[in-house]
Design an enzyme around this catalytic site. Structure first.
Site, PDB file in Angstrom:
ATOM      1  N   ARG A  55      24.158  29.795  59.847  1.00 20.29           N
ATOM      2  CA  ARG A  55      23.555  30.814  60.713  1.00 20.29           C
ATOM      3  C   ARG A  55      24.567  31.548  61.580  1.00 20.29           C
ATOM      4  O   ARG A  55      24.548  32.773  61.662  1.00 20.29           O
ATOM      5  CB  ARG A  55      22.506  30.182  61.643  1.00 20.29           C
ATOM      6  CG  ARG A  55      21.156  30.000  61.025  1.00 20.29           C
ATOM      7  CD  ARG A  55      20.491  28.785  61.599  1.00 20.29           C
ATOM      8  NE  ARG A  55      21.201  27.624  61.119  1.00 20.29           N
ATOM      9  CZ  ARG A  55      20.932  27.021  59.957  1.00 20.29           C
ATOM     10  NH1 ARG A  55      19.939  27.417  59.241  1.00 20.29           N
ATOM     11  NH2 ARG A  55      21.650  26.003  59.543  1.00 20.29           N
ATOM     12  N   THR A  56      25.411  30.788  62.263  1.00 20.44           N
ATOM     13  CA  THR A  56      26.299  31.435  63.227  1.00 20.44           C
ATOM     14  C   THR A  56      27.227  32.411  62.497  1.00 20.44           C
ATOM     15  O   THR A  56      27.342  33.581  62.878  1.00 20.44           O
ATOM     16  CB  THR A  56      27.099  30.367  64.009  1.00 20.44           C
ATOM     17  OG1 THR A  56      26.164  29.470  64.606  1.00 20.44           O
ATOM     18  CG2 THR A  56      27.950  31.001  65.096  1.00 20.44           C
ATOM     19  N   LYS A  84      48.882  24.006  56.709  1.00 23.12           N
ATOM     20  CA  LYS A  84      50.343  23.795  56.713  1.00 23.12           C
ATOM     21  C   LYS A  84      50.835  23.319  58.072  1.00 23.12           C
ATOM     22  O   LYS A  84      52.034  23.199  58.296  1.00 23.12           O
ATOM     23  CB  LYS A  84      51.057  25.110  56.368  1.00 23.12           C
ATOM     24  CG  LYS A  84      50.665  25.690  55.029  1.00 23.12           C
ATOM     25  CD  LYS A  84      51.437  26.989  54.781  1.00 23.12           C
ATOM     26  CE  LYS A  84      50.883  27.741  53.596  1.00 23.12           C
ATOM     27  NZ  LYS A  84      51.341  29.137  53.580  1.00 23.12           N
ATOM     28  N   ARG A 105      34.835  28.801  65.727  1.00 21.95           N
ATOM     29  CA  ARG A 105      34.122  27.513  65.776  1.00 21.95           C
ATOM     30  C   ARG A 105      35.141  26.435  65.457  1.00 21.95           C
ATOM     31  O   ARG A 105      35.875  26.550  64.465  1.00 21.95           O
ATOM     32  CB  ARG A 105      32.975  27.478  64.770  1.00 21.95           C
ATOM     33  CG  ARG A 105      32.410  26.075  64.611  1.00 21.95           C
ATOM     34  CD  ARG A 105      31.158  26.009  63.802  1.00 21.95           C
ATOM     35  NE  ARG A 105      30.030  26.557  64.541  1.00 21.95           N
ATOM     36  CZ  ARG A 105      28.764  26.455  64.138  1.00 21.95           C
ATOM     37  NH1 ARG A 105      28.484  25.845  63.005  1.00 21.95           N
ATOM     38  NH2 ARG A 105      27.786  26.972  64.852  1.00 21.95           N
ATOM     39  N   HIS A 133      27.820  26.040  72.898  1.00 22.05           N
ATOM     40  CA  HIS A 133      27.486  26.985  71.822  1.00 22.05           C
ATOM     41  C   HIS A 133      26.721  28.133  72.501  1.00 22.05           C
ATOM     42  O   HIS A 133      25.518  28.276  72.343  1.00 22.05           O
ATOM     43  CB  HIS A 133      26.632  26.262  70.784  1.00 22.05           C
ATOM     44  CG  HIS A 133      26.459  26.985  69.483  1.00 22.05           C
ATOM     45  ND1 HIS A 133      26.834  28.298  69.279  1.00 22.05           N
ATOM     46  CD2 HIS A 133      25.923  26.565  68.304  1.00 22.05           C
ATOM     47  CE1 HIS A 133      26.543  28.636  68.022  1.00 22.05           C
ATOM     48  NE2 HIS A 133      25.990  27.617  67.420  1.00 22.05           N
TER      49      HIS A 133
HETATM   50  C1  NCD Z   1      24.061  24.068  65.505  1.00 20.41           C
HETATM   51  C2  NCD Z   1      25.515  23.801  65.782  1.00 20.41           C
HETATM   52  O1  NCD Z   1      26.385  24.129  64.989  1.00 20.41           O
HETATM   53  O2  NCD Z   1      25.775  23.285  66.869  1.00 20.41           O
HETATM   54  N1  NCD Z   1      23.844  24.951  64.451  1.00 20.41           N
HETATM   55  C3  NCD Z   1      23.711  26.294  64.723  1.00 20.41           C
HETATM   56  O3  NCD Z   1      24.663  26.954  65.060  1.00 20.41           O
HETATM   57  N2  NCD Z   1      22.485  26.827  64.651  1.00 20.41           N
HETATM   58  C4  NCD Z   1      23.192  22.874  65.476  1.00 20.41           C
HETATM   59  C5  NCD Z   1      23.540  21.714  64.620  1.00 20.41           C
HETATM   60  O4  NCD Z   1      24.514  21.737  63.876  1.00 20.41           O
HETATM   61  O5  NCD Z   1      22.797  20.737  64.680  1.00 20.41           O
END
Ligand code: NCD
Length: 303
Positions: A55-56, A84, A105, A133
């Site tokens: 999703r992100t 590397k 991320r 997040h």
């Molecule tokens: C979440 C995350 O990556 O923290 N996912 C997201 O971005 N919707 C939730 C999760 O991984 O449980």
């Protein structure tokens, strides 16, 4: 234009959150129509995903595309120079030369803040370990506002893995800028970190911590038990099926309780729940697009 990073909701003001939500509302028709505009034409977004994402990553890409911009990036650090031995600082210094903003991320808490120190272009935190997040929290806030018509005066239950779940950390801080009360429902070993509870309490928020699931709140926000963060797999197995929302528990749910989940789900919400009118997790994931459009436009076009 001063560089704007989106790192954490901890110090985000109510005014800033309201501003994002208003801008998200303006973006929503464009996201729904899936018709490109040229607000970010000529701009490039870099997406650096050191951890899995559906999703992100995809909603950031879709958002950038809808605003007329371009995306570069990687989602498997094994195919980049990180493999590397390149440091995060060096990666950021290089990528800032290729892009107008960077979404990152990373499994390490504090990675986005570190990237922001080294980068001349805005950094957006797409999740740093168990810490934060923030863009998820903003789309969660938008979902609640859309569905409930307000953010003040709500009772919100956050349930599941409150220890390692970065989405609930960010959402709790964002909601604490409004007049809400919290129920934190988790197994004792997965309680909300003490320092977060004490931060929230010091802003005058009422918090009840329980071991069972509370189904009568205005919002029931479930989360996945974050398997990848457990140092010990047996510990994970002990709590893996702690909370499950299925047809049985659904009978106890408040008439107007909206069900949210950042997704992906594992077994916390059974598929029978999906057709219930109170289930909002798919519309919630759609709101990731307009919310991220608003954020991208704010950091790159100063709207
Ligand atoms: C979440 C995350 O990556 O923290 N996912 C997201 O971005 N919707 C939730 C999760 O991984 O449980």
């Amino acid at each position: 234009m001063k560089k704007m990073d989106i790192i954490s909701t901890r110090n985000m003001s109510r005014d800033f959150i309201e501003d994002v939500l208003e801008k998200t509302k303006k973006m929503e028709p464009i996201a729904k129509a899936k018709k490109q505009v040229d607000m970010l034409k000529g701009k490039t977004l870099a997406t650096l995903f050191f951890e899995p994402s559906t999703r992100t990553k995809l909603s950031f890409m879709a958002a950038m595309n809808l605003l007329g911009g371009t995306v570069v990036g990687f989602d498997d650090p094994r195919t980049s120079s990180v493999k590397k031995g390149e440091t995060l600082a060096d990666t950021i210094r290089v990528v800032e030369g290729y892009a107008n903003a960077i979404v990152i991320r990373h499994p390490n808490e504090g990675a986005a803040a570190l990237a922001a120190k080294f980068s001349e272009v805005p950094i957006i935190n797409g999740g740093d370990g168990s810490n934060q997040h923030p863009t998820q929290a903003l789309l969660d806030m938008y979902t609640i506002l859309k569905e409930k018509g307000k953010l003040d005066g709500l009772k919100v239950t956050l349930a599941g893995d409150l220890k390692y779940g970065r989405t609930v950390h960010s959402l709790a801080y964002a909601l604490s800028k409004f007049d809400v009360s919290f129920v934190f429902a988790s197994p004792p070993s997965l309680r909300m970190p003490r320092w977060i509870v004490s931060d929230l309490k010091s802003s005058g928020i009422s918090i009840k911590e329980i071991d069972s699931i509370e189904v009568k709140s205005d919002v029931l926000y479930l989360t996945r038990i974050q398997k990848e963060r457990f140092p010990d797999i047996e510990e994970y197995q002990r709590v893996a099926s702690a909370y499950i929302l299925d047809e049985e528990t659904l009978k106890e749910l408040g008439e107007e309780t909206m069900i949210m989940h950042p997704l992906p789900r594992v077994n916390e919400i059974s598929h029978e729940v999906d057709n219930d009118r109170r289930a909002k997790y798919f519309v919630q994931s759609f709101y990731g697009v307009p919310t991220r459009m608003a954020l991208l436009a704010m950091v790159m076009a100063d709207i």
